[in-house]
Write an enzyme that holds these catalytic residues in place. Structure first.
Site, PDB file in Angstrom:
ATOM      1  CB  CYS A  71      -0.990   0.009   1.156  1.00 38.43           C
ATOM      2  SG  CYS A  71      -0.246   0.182   2.798  1.00 38.43           S
ATOM      3  CG  HIS A 110      -4.498   0.174   4.133  1.00 40.00           C
ATOM      4  ND1 HIS A 110      -3.729  -0.341   3.099  1.00 40.00           N
ATOM      5  CD2 HIS A 110      -5.672   0.549   3.559  1.00 40.00           C
ATOM      6  CE1 HIS A 110      -4.413  -0.295   1.980  1.00 40.00           C
ATOM      7  NE2 HIS A 110      -5.594   0.247   2.221  1.00 40.00           N
ATOM      8  CG  ASP A 125      -6.965   0.828  -0.926  1.00 42.90           C
ATOM      9  OD1 ASP A 125      -5.789   0.654  -1.319  1.00 42.90           O
ATOM     10  OD2 ASP A 125      -7.345   0.515   0.217  1.00 42.90           O
TER      11      ASP A 125
END
Length: 276
Positions: A71, A110, A125
């Protein structure tokens, strides 16, 4: 590197050749192209390498070297792309909740992106593994939202938001958040934990994932390869040797490694196989 060359090189990597005018269509198109062409993966951690999330390092790894990342690399790169295109975008802090009960508190490790378009908030995302978004979803509560892959929704409970995905067995939490921004220093700190802490789940397993065509997903966790169709039904197979693993990484995820590459994780237990 100037912005035009940066974007030209990025778009060549993801195979996008359309409009560059900020819009929901552009956001959706490049979200899908990104997760189809840049795989999610934690392989450098298993090779004992440092994970540098500076833009120069991420661009070199994901774009020039044609690797993937997790991420902080994926959404860090996408944050810069959206900024250079003229979007109003903010990195948001979250806790990943996949496979976690609600009474368990995972670390806030995250980041995903909030994009403002004509007074409406959208989330994208490209860095949450096998459930990375393939189109943006709107910040609206308790409303099912179709994407290029699974159906999603956002629920609000106990002063927290939960991004959820619909699987054949029901709704599953993807991540939990409060809309708090995640500035660069917090991403640097969380990245250190994710890539170095002994209890980080990226230390004890191999994870690779990308979105396929027609709503399909490909996910590799340790030695289990899952090919999930648009309805959420998965065909699973087991990787039988280190050589087959290297071949699978190339054929399924377009990741190239030497045949003698050894990924150091307890999740790969080749020596326990019974040889006929």
């Amino acid at each position: 590197m100037n912005d035009k060359k940066f974007l030209d090189t990025y778009f060549d990597r993801i195979g996008y050749g359309g409009s560059r005018v900020p819009s929901l269509d552009l956001l959706n198109d490049i979200t899908l192209a990104h997760v189809r062409n840049i795989p999610f993966e934690n392989l450098d951690i298993l090779l004992g390498k440092n994970i540098d999330i500076s833009l120069d390092a991420v661009f070199e790894k994901l774009i020039i070297q044609k690797r993937g990342g997790y991420c902080f690399e994926q959404n860090g790169l996408f944050l810069s792309v959206l900024n250079k295109l003229g979007f109003e975008v903010t990195p948001i802090s979250a806790r990943v909740r996949l496979d976690k009960p609600r009474d368990f508190i995972p670390p806030r490790t995250h980041v995903f992106l909030r994009v403002e378009l004509s007074g409406t908030s959208w989330f994208t995302d490209v860095g949450v593994g096998g459930v990375s978004l393939t189109s943006a979803i709107q910040l609206i509560k308790n409303t099912e939202q179709k994407t290029n892959h699974e159906t999603r929704r956002i629920v609000y409970e106990s002063n927290k938001y939960f991004h959820q995905v619909l699987f054949p067995h029901g709704w599953v939490d993807v991540c939990e958040f409060t809309l708090e921004e995640m500035p660069e220093i917090d991403r640097v700190l969380a990245n250190w934990y994710t890539s170095n802490h002994p209890k980080s789940h990226f230390k004890d397993r191999l994870i690779v994932a990308r979105a396929g065509d027609d709503g399909k997903r490909l996910t590799l966790v340790n030695r289990e390869l899952s090919e999930r169709d648009r309805y959420g039904l998965a065909n699973k197979s087991i990787i039988k040797s280190p050589e087959e693993l290297i071949k699978t990484l190339k054929e399924k995820f377009n990741l190239t490694f030497p045949l003698d590459t050894e990924f150091q994780t307890t999740g790969l237990q080749w020596e326990n196989d019974i040889i006929d």
